[in-house]
Write a protein that holds these residues in place. Structure first.
Motif, PDB file in Angstrom:
ATOM      1  N   LYS A 125       0.821  -1.213   0.000  1.00 34.10           N
ATOM      2  CA  LYS A 125       0.000   0.000   0.000  1.00 34.10           C
ATOM      3  C   LYS A 125       0.851   1.257   0.000  1.00 34.10           C
ATOM      4  N   VAL A 126       1.988   1.212   0.672  1.00 36.21           N
ATOM      5  CA  VAL A 126       2.881   2.375   0.693  1.00 36.21           C
ATOM      6  C   VAL A 126       3.543   2.554  -0.677  1.00 36.21           C
ATOM      7  N   SER A 127       3.989   1.449  -1.277  1.00 33.10           N
ATOM      8  CA  SER A 127       4.695   1.561  -2.565  1.00 33.10           C
ATOM      9  C   SER A 127       3.783   2.012  -3.700  1.00 33.10           C
ATOM     10  N   THR A 128       2.483   1.721  -3.608  1.00 28.28           N
ATOM     11  CA  THR A 128       1.555   2.174  -4.641  1.00 28.28           C
ATOM     12  C   THR A 128       1.069   3.597  -4.392  1.00 28.28           C
ATOM     13  N   GLY A 129       1.464   4.170  -3.267  1.00 27.43           N
ATOM     14  CA  GLY A 129       1.066   5.542  -2.960  1.00 27.43           C
ATOM     15  C   GLY A 129      -0.298   5.645  -2.309  1.00 27.43           C
ATOM     16  N   ARG A 130      -0.896   4.522  -1.972  1.00 30.45           N
ATOM     17  CA  ARG A 130      -2.214   4.551  -1.337  1.00 30.45           C
ATOM     18  C   ARG A 130      -2.129   5.095   0.086  1.00 30.45           C
ATOM     19  N   TRP A 131      -1.033   4.772   0.761  1.00 23.67           N
ATOM     20  CA  TRP A 131      -0.809   5.274   2.120  1.00 23.67           C
ATOM     21  C   TRP A 131       0.450   6.128   2.121  1.00 23.67           C
ATOM     22  N   ASP A 132       0.382   7.261   2.789  1.00 26.98           N
ATOM     23  CA  ASP A 132       1.484   8.227   2.836  1.00 26.98           C
ATOM     24  C   ASP A 132       2.331   7.990   4.080  1.00 26.98           C
ATOM     25  N   LEU A 133       3.268   7.042   3.972  1.00 26.83           N
ATOM     26  CA  LEU A 133       4.172   6.741   5.072  1.00 26.83           C
ATOM     27  C   LEU A 133       5.597   6.771   4.557  1.00 26.83           C
ATOM     28  N   THR A 134       6.517   7.218   5.405  1.00 25.28           N
ATOM     29  CA  THR A 134       7.926   7.166   5.041  1.00 25.28           C
ATOM     30  C   THR A 134       8.448   5.760   5.339  1.00 25.28           C
ATOM     31  N   GLY A 135       9.621   5.446   4.809  1.00 19.97           N
ATOM     32  CA  GLY A 135      10.240   4.153   5.087  1.00 19.97           C
ATOM     33  C   GLY A 135      10.528   3.969   6.566  1.00 19.97           C
ATOM     34  N   ASP A 136      10.945   5.047   7.218  1.00 19.62           N
ATOM     35  CA  ASP A 136      11.204   4.980   8.664  1.00 19.62           C
ATOM     36  C   ASP A 136       9.919   4.738   9.446  1.00 19.62           C
ATOM     37  N   GLU A 137       8.814   5.324   9.003  1.00 19.92           N
ATOM     38  CA  GLU A 137       7.533   5.099   9.683  1.00 19.92           C
ATOM     39  C   GLU A 137       7.059   3.662   9.503  1.00 19.92           C
ATOM     40  N   VAL A 138       7.289   3.078   8.327  1.00 23.44           N
ATOM     41  CA  VAL A 138       6.931   1.676   8.099  1.00 23.44           C
ATOM     42  C   VAL A 138       7.744   0.773   9.034  1.00 23.44           C
ATOM     43  N   ALA A 139       9.044   1.049   9.144  1.00 23.41           N
ATOM     44  CA  ALA A 139       9.894   0.264  10.048  1.00 23.41           C
ATOM     45  C   ALA A 139       9.421   0.409  11.492  1.00 23.41           C
ATOM     46  N   TRP A 140       9.083   1.639  11.908  1.00 20.83           N
ATOM     47  CA  TRP A 140       8.584   1.857  13.273  1.00 20.83           C
ATOM     48  C   TRP A 140       7.263   1.111  13.482  1.00 20.83           C
ATOM     49  N   LEU A 141       6.389   1.189  12.482  1.00 21.64           N
ATOM     50  CA  LEU A 141       5.087   0.508  12.567  1.00 21.64           C
ATOM     51  C   LEU A 141       5.266  -0.988  12.781  1.00 21.64           C
ATOM     52  N   MET A 142       6.106  -1.624  11.981  1.00 25.70           N
ATOM     53  CA  MET A 142       6.278  -3.067  12.093  1.00 25.70           C
ATOM     54  C   MET A 142       6.918  -3.449  13.418  1.00 25.70           C
ATOM     55  N   LYS A 143       7.864  -2.645  13.898  1.00 24.69           N
ATOM     56  CA  LYS A 143       8.460  -2.901  15.214  1.00 24.69           C
ATOM     57  C   LYS A 143       7.384  -2.808  16.303  1.00 24.69           C
ATOM     58  N   HIS A 144       6.557  -1.779  16.201  1.00 26.27           N
ATOM     59  CA  HIS A 144       5.494  -1.565  17.187  1.00 26.27           C
ATOM     60  C   HIS A 144       4.432  -2.675  17.093  1.00 26.27           C
ATOM     61  N   VAL A 145       4.084  -3.089  15.890  1.00 27.19           N
ATOM     62  CA  VAL A 145       3.106  -4.179  15.710  1.00 27.19           C
ATOM     63  C   VAL A 145       3.648  -5.464  16.332  1.00 27.19           C
ATOM     64  N   ARG A 146       4.932  -5.754  16.110  1.00 25.83           N
ATOM     65  CA  ARG A 146       5.542  -6.951  16.710  1.00 25.83           C
ATOM     66  C   ARG A 146       5.442  -6.901  18.236  1.00 25.83           C
ATOM     67  N   GLU A 147       5.783  -5.754  18.814  1.00 28.27           N
ATOM     68  CA  GLU A 147       5.721  -5.614  20.267  1.00 28.27           C
ATOM     69  C   GLU A 147       4.301  -5.807  20.789  1.00 28.27           C
ATOM     70  N   LEU A 148       3.342  -5.158  20.136  1.00 27.39           N
ATOM     71  CA  LEU A 148       1.948  -5.281  20.571  1.00 27.39           C
ATOM     72  C   LEU A 148       1.437  -6.700  20.417  1.00 27.39           C
ATOM     73  N   LEU A 149       1.816  -7.357  19.329  1.00 26.22           N
ATOM     74  CA  LEU A 149       1.377  -8.733  19.092  1.00 26.22           C
ATOM     75  C   LEU A 149       1.961  -9.673  20.134  1.00 26.22           C
ATOM     76  N   LEU A 150       3.221  -9.460  20.492  1.00 28.44           N
ATOM     77  CA  LEU A 150       3.836 -10.286  21.533  1.00 28.44           C
ATOM     78  C   LEU A 150       3.171 -10.041  22.880  1.00 28.44           C
ATOM     79  N   ASN A 151       2.825  -8.790  23.172  1.00 29.72           N
ATOM     80  CA  ASN A 151       2.116  -8.486  24.424  1.00 29.72           C
ATOM     81  C   ASN A 151       0.753  -9.161  24.454  1.00 29.72           C
ATOM     82  N   GLU A 152       0.033  -9.145  23.319  1.00 27.76           N
ATOM     83  CA  GLU A 152      -1.277  -9.804  23.233  1.00 27.76           C
ATOM     84  C   GLU A 152      -1.119 -11.310  23.443  1.00 27.76           C
TER      85      GLU A 152
END
Length: 159
Positions: A125-152
């Motif tokens: 979605k980011v590469s097609t321009g559908r979502w406006d996120l920087t590469g650093d924000e994508v990396a932060w998002l995935m790190k945060h998703v991993r942490e939240l998923l592990l907590n769940e």
């Protein structure tokens, strides 16, 4: 990967300032309504990307991309933009966790496979321009998703 309209709305909020309506009464009893920019940079964690991706402009001479804000030149996000981007990314992270948990239980996936699918869909979605996120924000998002998923996952072990 379809996340639904709420995820798209969260990403759309990345490009808009957060505003709230402030209403007060003056001495005559008339309501005074004005827009007030919400600036709470202290809410943004230190590990969230603070600098935008530098732009590229063709030509021989080096160029610095800036914009004029309130009479000053800036190459970074304003406090309001940073807070809006963080809020949208934090909201999207929680939606991606919920999505991964649904897919994990519905398709009997391992957490790693569910995360891979989430990351693949996010990057598409980011590469097609559908979502406006920087590469650093994508990396932060995935790190945060991993942490939240592990907590769940660890919280469900104790239930």
């Amino acid at each position: 990967m379809t996340l639904g309209a709420s995820a798209d709305e969260a990403i759309f909020a990345l490009s808009a300032y957060r505003e709230r309506i402030v209403t007060s009464e003056d001495r005559t009893g008339k309501a005074d309504t004005r827009n007030e920019q919400v600036s709470e940079p202290w809410r943004v964690p230190d590990d969230f990307p603070h600098a935008p991706v530098p732009g590229v402009v063709p030509g021989i001479q080096p160029k610095l991309l800036v914009r004029q804000l309130n009479g000053e030149y800036s190459s970074s996000f304003t406090s309001e933009e940073l807070v809006a981007r963080y809020d949208a990314c934090a909201d999207l992270a929680q939606q991606l966790v919920d999505y991964a948990l649904r897919k994990k239980s519905a398709l009997c996936l391992t957490p790693e496979v569910a995360l891979e699918r989430v990351e693949t869909g996010l990057k598409a979605k980011v590469s097609t321009g559908r979502w406006d996120l920087t590469g650093d924000e994508v990396a932060w998002l995935m790190k945060h998703v991993r942490e939240l998923l592990l907590n769940e996952a660890s919280a469900k072990k104790f239930d």
